[in-house]
Design a protein around this motif. Structure first.
Motif, PDB file in Angstrom:
ATOM      1  N   TYR A 104       0.820  -1.215   0.000  1.00 49.51           N
ATOM      2  CA  TYR A 104       0.000   0.000   0.000  1.00 49.51           C
ATOM      3  C   TYR A 104       0.854   1.265   0.000  1.00 49.51           C
ATOM      4  N   GLU A 105       1.847   1.310   0.887  1.00 44.59           N
ATOM      5  CA  GLU A 105       2.684   2.503   1.008  1.00 44.59           C
ATOM      6  C   GLU A 105       3.467   2.782  -0.275  1.00 44.59           C
ATOM      7  N   GLU A 106       3.966   1.727  -0.906  1.00 44.32           N
ATOM      8  CA  GLU A 106       4.692   1.886  -2.169  1.00 44.32           C
ATOM      9  C   GLU A 106       3.768   2.403  -3.271  1.00 44.32           C
ATOM     10  N   ALA A 107       2.541   1.892  -3.294  1.00 43.18           N
ATOM     11  CA  ALA A 107       1.578   2.320  -4.309  1.00 43.18           C
ATOM     12  C   ALA A 107       1.239   3.800  -4.142  1.00 43.18           C
ATOM     13  N   VAL A 108       1.026   4.233  -2.906  1.00 43.37           N
ATOM     14  CA  VAL A 108       0.720   5.646  -2.650  1.00 43.37           C
ATOM     15  C   VAL A 108       1.912   6.518  -3.040  1.00 43.37           C
ATOM     16  N   GLU A 109       3.096   6.073  -2.691  1.00 45.94           N
ATOM     17  CA  GLU A 109       4.301   6.824  -3.052  1.00 45.94           C
ATOM     18  C   GLU A 109       4.436   6.932  -4.579  1.00 45.94           C
ATOM     19  N   ARG A 110       4.176   5.839  -5.278  1.00 49.45           N
ATOM     20  CA  ARG A 110       4.260   5.859  -6.741  1.00 49.45           C
ATOM     21  C   ARG A 110       3.183   6.786  -7.325  1.00 49.45           C
ATOM     22  N   LEU A 111       1.984   6.767  -6.747  1.00 51.76           N
ATOM     23  CA  LEU A 111       0.932   7.665  -7.201  1.00 51.76           C
ATOM     24  C   LEU A 111       1.335   9.128  -7.029  1.00 51.76           C
ATOM     25  N   GLU A 112       1.978   9.438  -5.908  1.00 53.22           N
ATOM     26  CA  GLU A 112       2.450  10.802  -5.678  1.00 53.22           C
ATOM     27  C   GLU A 112       3.476  11.214  -6.733  1.00 53.22           C
ATOM     28  N   LYS A 113       4.342  10.287  -7.106  1.00 54.92           N
ATOM     29  CA  LYS A 113       5.337  10.583  -8.144  1.00 54.92           C
ATOM     30  C   LYS A 113       4.673  10.794  -9.499  1.00 54.92           C
ATOM     31  N   ILE A 114       3.650   9.995  -9.785  1.00 55.07           N
ATOM     32  CA  ILE A 114       2.930  10.140 -11.046  1.00 55.07           C
ATOM     33  C   ILE A 114       2.249  11.507 -11.108  1.00 55.07           C
ATOM     34  N   LEU A 142      -1.474   7.743 -16.644  1.00 53.72           N
ATOM     35  CA  LEU A 142      -2.867   7.622 -16.195  1.00 53.72           C
ATOM     36  C   LEU A 142      -3.271   6.165 -16.051  1.00 53.72           C
ATOM     37  N   LYS A 143      -2.880   5.337 -16.999  1.00 52.64           N
ATOM     38  CA  LYS A 143      -3.184   3.900 -16.923  1.00 52.64           C
ATOM     39  C   LYS A 143      -2.509   3.268 -15.708  1.00 52.64           C
ATOM     40  N   GLU A 144      -1.248   3.648 -15.483  1.00 53.56           N
ATOM     41  CA  GLU A 144      -0.540   3.115 -14.315  1.00 53.56           C
ATOM     42  C   GLU A 144      -1.218   3.566 -13.030  1.00 53.56           C
ATOM     43  N   ALA A 145      -1.601   4.836 -12.967  1.00 56.54           N
ATOM     44  CA  ALA A 145      -2.261   5.368 -11.776  1.00 56.54           C
ATOM     45  C   ALA A 145      -3.580   4.639 -11.517  1.00 56.54           C
ATOM     46  N   LYS A 146      -4.327   4.379 -12.572  1.00 54.02           N
ATOM     47  CA  LYS A 146      -5.595   3.662 -12.425  1.00 54.02           C
ATOM     48  C   LYS A 146      -5.375   2.283 -11.800  1.00 54.02           C
TER      49      LYS A 146
END
Length: 65
Positions: free
Chosen positions: A7-17, A35-39
Motif C-alpha cells: 500500500y505505502e509503495e503504491a501511494v508513493e508511486r501515485l504521488e510521483k505520477i 494515467l493507466k498506471e495510476a488507475k
C-alpha cells in the motif's frame, strides 16, 4: 505483468505520477501511460483497504461474541 506494490509503495508511486503529470513538458502518450498506471495503482490500493476493513470488522465481531 503488473507489479504488485504494498500500500505505502503504491501511494508513493501515485504521488510521483501526480508530480510527473503536473510537469507541463510531458507528451500526451507519456501522460496516457501514467494515467493507466495510476488507475491500476488506485485499484490495488482500494482492494487492500477493502481487505483490511473486512479483517477489522471480523475481529470486532469476534470480540463481541
Amino acid at each position: 505483468m503488473k507489479k504488485e506494490f504494498c500500500y505505502e509503495e503504491a501511494v508513493e508511486r501515485l504521488e510521483k505520477i501526480v508530480a510527473e503529470m503536473e510537469d507541463s513538458h510531458q507528451d500526451i502518450d507519456h501522460l496516457i501511460d501514467r494515467l493507466k498506471e495510476a488507475k491500476g495503482l488506485i485499484k490495488q490500493c482500494k482492494e487492500k483497504l477493502y481487505k483490511i476493513d473486512k479483517a477489522i470488522k471480523e475481529l470486532e465481531e469476534e470480540d463481541e461474541e
